[in-house]
Motif scaffolding. Structure first.
Motif, short mmCIF file in Angstrom:
data_model
loop_
_atom_site.label_atom_id
_atom_site.label_comp_id
_atom_site.label_asym_id
_atom_site.label_seq_id
_atom_site.Cartn_x
_atom_site.Cartn_y
_atom_site.Cartn_z
N UNK A 132 -5.66 2.59 0.38
CA UNK A 132 -6.02 2.11 -0.96
C UNK A 132 -6.84 3.16 -1.68
N UNK A 133 -6.94 3.04 -3.02
CA UNK A 133 -7.72 3.97 -3.81
C UNK A 133 -9.22 3.73 -3.59
N UNK A 134 -9.91 4.78 -3.18
CA UNK A 134 -11.36 4.73 -3.00
C UNK A 134 -12.01 4.83 -4.38
N UNK A 135 -12.89 3.88 -4.76
CA UNK A 135 -13.50 3.91 -6.09
C UNK A 135 -14.43 5.12 -6.30
N UNK A 136 -14.88 5.73 -5.23
CA UNK A 136 -15.77 6.89 -5.35
C UNK A 136 -14.95 8.18 -5.51
N UNK A 137 -13.97 8.40 -4.65
CA UNK A 137 -13.18 9.64 -4.68
C UNK A 137 -11.98 9.55 -5.61
N UNK A 138 -11.55 8.33 -5.95
CA UNK A 138 -10.36 8.07 -6.77
C UNK A 138 -9.08 8.56 -6.09
N UNK A 139 -9.10 8.68 -4.76
CA UNK A 139 -7.93 9.10 -3.99
C UNK A 139 -7.51 7.97 -3.06
N UNK B 223 -12.99 -10.71 1.63
CA UNK B 223 -12.65 -9.39 2.16
C UNK B 223 -13.66 -8.34 1.72
N UNK B 224 -13.88 -7.36 2.59
CA UNK B 224 -14.66 -6.17 2.25
C UNK B 224 -14.18 -5.05 3.14
N UNK B 225 -13.86 -3.91 2.54
CA UNK B 225 -13.28 -2.81 3.30
C UNK B 225 -14.15 -1.59 3.38
N UNK B 226 -13.84 -0.79 4.39
CA UNK B 226 -14.54 0.45 4.63
C UNK B 226 -13.52 1.58 4.68
N UNK B 227 -13.75 2.62 3.88
CA UNK B 227 -12.83 3.76 3.88
C UNK B 227 -13.10 4.63 5.09
N UNK B 228 -12.02 5.19 5.62
CA UNK B 228 -12.12 6.02 6.82
C UNK B 228 -11.64 7.42 6.50
N UNK B 229 -12.48 8.24 5.83
CA UNK B 229 -12.05 9.58 5.46
C UNK B 229 -12.29 10.55 6.58
N UNK C 112 0.84 -1.19 0.00
CA UNK C 112 0.00 0.00 0.00
C UNK C 112 0.89 1.25 0.00
N UNK C 113 0.27 2.43 0.07
CA UNK C 113 1.00 3.69 0.01
C UNK C 113 1.99 3.87 1.17
N UNK C 114 1.81 3.12 2.25
CA UNK C 114 2.70 3.22 3.42
C UNK C 114 3.69 2.06 3.52
N UNK C 115 3.69 1.18 2.50
CA UNK C 115 4.65 0.08 2.48
C UNK C 115 4.15 -1.23 3.08
N UNK C 116 2.86 -1.31 3.43
CA UNK C 116 2.31 -2.53 4.02
C UNK C 116 1.92 -3.52 2.92
#
Length: 149
Positions: free
Chosen positions: A119-126, A143-149, A93-97
């Protein structure tokens, strides 16, 4: 001090929304496992990879199912079906994990649990912080993930 109450209310709303998404992520994984038990892995994989499948992000949500085997090969992905069949073992990932390695580790050692990564959020693309619920089932990691903005 007069701003404390609205700030506390906003903090509670954000925490509640994140808890709700985490609960939804767990339910999606459990629904997928139930589907695989009833209809088989082939149908589950199809329903995840099809753009209008029941486990695909095409629904407009940022919650989607993805499934790996225990070697880190993507078997289904409700956001990026082009990843299916590729090894994700060495992806960081962006932090090396090595997030897929972490998914498998949690699934193997605990049977289920949560992994935090970016990870890249499919809604925000960030790239955003994400917590993914993982659960082992018959040699696969659901697996299923939840973004924590």
């Amino acid at each position: 001090m007069r701003f404390a109450a609205p700030l506390l209310a906003l903090t509670c709303l954000v925490a509640n929304a994140q808890t709700s998404e985490r609960t939804q992520a767990e339910r999606i994984v459990q629904k997928a496992i139930a589907y695989a038990r009833q209809d088989g892995m082939d149908k589950l994989i199809l329903q995840t990879n099809l753009p209008h499948g029941i486990f695909h992000v095409g629904s407009g949500s940022d919650l989607y199912l993805f499934v790996y085997d225990l070697k880190g090969v993507a078997k289904a992905n409700g956001f990026q079906s082009e990843l299916v069949g590729t090894s994700r073992w060495d992806v960081k990932d962006a932090k090396g994990l090595y997030q897929v390695r972490e998914f498998i580790k949690v699934a193997r050692t605990k049977g289920r649990g949560w992994v935090d990564y970016h990870f890249v959020n499919p809604i925000t693309r960030k790239v955003e912080p994400k917590a993914t619920y993982v659960e082992a089932h018959e040699g696969f990691v659901f697996c299923c993930g939840s973004y924590r903005n």
